[in-house]
Structures are given as C-alpha cells and as structure tokens.
Design an enzyme around this catalytic site. Structure first.
Site: not given
Length: 342
Positions: A210, A214
C-alpha cells in the site's frame, strides 16, 4: 514571497514515526468558511458511497454544490448513499455513475461520459484499496493494489484533464495519496522492467505494498505536472491522515487487524476532519498547491526518493513504463496537448 512548492521544500529528515505522530496530533484542521459558495459547480468524487468519499461529498454539498457525481463500483450501494445525500440536500442534482477502477474499459467509459457533461469543475480521486493478501487483477494481470491505487488512478487522472480544462474556468483535480509514502521501502526499485516486478507474489508485504503504491504516485506525479498549467487545471495530491471508520483496513485480520483497530481508535481522525482535507485541497487551496503534496492542510515535501539523485533513473523508468502501459488510452497525446496549450 509565494509559498514554496513541495518540490522546493527540503525532504524530511525525521523517521516516519515522528512524522506520523506530529501529523495526527499537531495538524490543525482548516475548515472551509461558511461563506464558501459552489453554486453552479459540478464535482466528481470516486469511492463516494462510504467513508471519506461520502463525508467529503456531504461537505461539498453543504456549500451549495449544484451537481455531484458519485462514482462507485456498485451502483446499488452508490444509490443507497445518494439517497441519504438527496434527503439532506434536495436542491442538488446527485447522480450515481458506475466506475470499476480495476477495469481499464470502465475507466475509459467513465471518462467519455464525463467529457459529455456541460461542465466539470472538481474531481476528487478517492477510490483506493489495501489488501492483506496478494491478488491478481483478472482483467489486467497486475497485482490489485498497484492496479487500483497507482495505474488506474493515474489513467483516470489523465483522462479527466481535458474535460476539467475545457468545461471549467478553473478546474481542480485532487488525487488522494498517503503519508505512508514516506515509509515505503521499495526494495524492487532497481528491477528492469519495473512494473512487472510488482506482479510477483514474492516480496509482497501488505502494508508495504500500500505504501509503495502511494510512493509511486509521488514519483509519477512530479513528472505529470510538467505537462499541466495551473491556469488550466490545478492538480495536487492530498493525504487525509489516519482516519477511524474509513474502511481502508477492513481486510486486516488477526494480530495485525487488532493493532490497526486499536491504532485507528486511539490515533485516528474522525471522518469529518479527514474529509476536510479533501475540501481544503480541492477548494480552498489555490494555484500555490499546483503540483504539490498537501498533508495536514498544508504543503509538505514529497517522499525522499523524489529528491535523491539515485531516484531519478527510477522515476524515468516508472514514467516510461507507465505511459507504455497506458498507451492504449492515448495518454501521451493528451499530455502533449495539455502542455502545448499552456
């Protein structure tokens, strides 16, 4: 003297833990003035049926937004959310449009539909995903978190740019990102080719995947904004911070799930506060935020890798491979057209 852009700020020297705690406890919300008026304006918010997307929708509507498009994977769930918003804001036009972020075809169809709107002023790309297990997207063959959080989000962002430019006097595109980008290890950064290396189950660590999705948003974004004039569309990234009830970590189980739940309860912002970061980035911030990472209602540095000399070849490779991946949608032509019209 104008405020410094993210790219001009010195990178953080503190560790992620310090950055995170300062963010959660020292960040002071900047609420939109009650006099904010969005009359006549049209906004798209992806993933707007729940969590931060829903709460930011409600906040925009409270400022007399004329037309809201709730972009969701499940139209049924979208209509449930829209019915609540319609009851509270009966004067607004609220539509539910299907958008499957795991499907390039759905994203293209959605962008074409948006291009037919009489106007489009604001787009907040909120839809995102965190997974505890490695899952391959059946349509693209890519790992699901990277597909939705990075590849699909950047595709939708690029496809919406011409519409935001042509159908608004001051288009705004806000892409939801995360401060977890500061702690991404990105161990496969030297793989050639780069993007396929994310599609291997080896090395998959849920919270790192994750964070890395980003981080890739930062790395791609710093090149993307070179093609866009703030006079056409103001584009920025925003971090809402850790928010309780966002649903992002709903798949977390076992000991990790317990730790996440406790962390959200003790440290998390409520959804109204978290959603205010979206409104701040998309409405309150002006051209000074173009090309910037907005965190804690303020312009902050990008992840360290953006500034490092050894990071530049990685950024080059990521940019080239991403454009090649998205060539089918004509993204190069769109970007060149945006740049040539500066």
């Amino acid at each position: 003297m104008p405020p410094l852009k993210s790219i001009d700020l010195p990178p953080y020297k503190e560790g992620f833990g310090t950055i995170f705690l300062k963010s959660q406890f020292c960040g002071k919300p900047k609420w939109a003035p009650k006099t904010t008026d969005l009359s006549g304006k049209v906004a798209i918010i992806t993933g707007a049926n729940t969590g931060l997307g829903f709460h930011s929708s409600r906040q925009l509507l409270s400022f007399k937004l004329a037309h809201l498009i709730v972009a969701v994977r499940s139209v049924t769930k979208g209509e449930e959310a829209a019915s609540k918003l319609r009851k509270q804001y009966p004067k607004a036009k609220i539509e539910v449009w299907e958008l499957e972020m795991g499907s390039y075809e759905s994203i293209q169809s959605f962008a074409r539909r948006a291009a037919a709107l009489p106007r489009l002023d604001i787009a907040i790309l909120n839809a995102g995903l965190a997974r505890m297990e490695f899952v391959t997207n059946a349509k693209t063959g890519h790992e699901e978190v990277m597909q939705i959080n990075y590849l699909s989000t950047m595709l939708l962002a690029i496809l919406l740019l011409p519409t935001l430019k042509a159908k608004s006097t001051a288009g705004r595109l806000t892409i939801v990102n995360s401060g977890t980008s500061y702690r991404a290890t990105f161990l496969n950064r030297n793989e050639i080719p780069l993007l396929p290396s994310f599609d291997k189950v080896e090395g998959f660590v849920p919270d790192q995947r994750y964070a890395c999705s980003k981080l890739l948003g930062h790395l791609f974004f710093v090149r993307l904004v070179d093609y866009i004039s703030a006079d056409d569309v103001v584009v920025n990234l925003v971090d809402p911070g850790l928010c309780k009830g966002s649903g992002l970590n709903r798949e977390a189980q076992g000991v990790f799930g317990v730790v996440v739940a406790i962390g959200e309860r003790l440290l998390g912002r409520n959804l109204e506060v978290g959603a205010s970061t979206y409104v701040d980035a998309a409405i309150l911030k002006g051209q000074e935020s173009h090309g910037c990472f907005v965190m804690d209602w303020d312009i902050k540095p990008f992840a360290n890798m953006v500034y490092e000399s050894e990071g530049q070849p990685v950024i080059d490779r990521l940019w080239d491979e991403t454009l090649k991946e998205l060539d089918f949608a004509g993204v190069r032509g769109i970007l060149e057209d945006m740049r040539n019209r500066k």
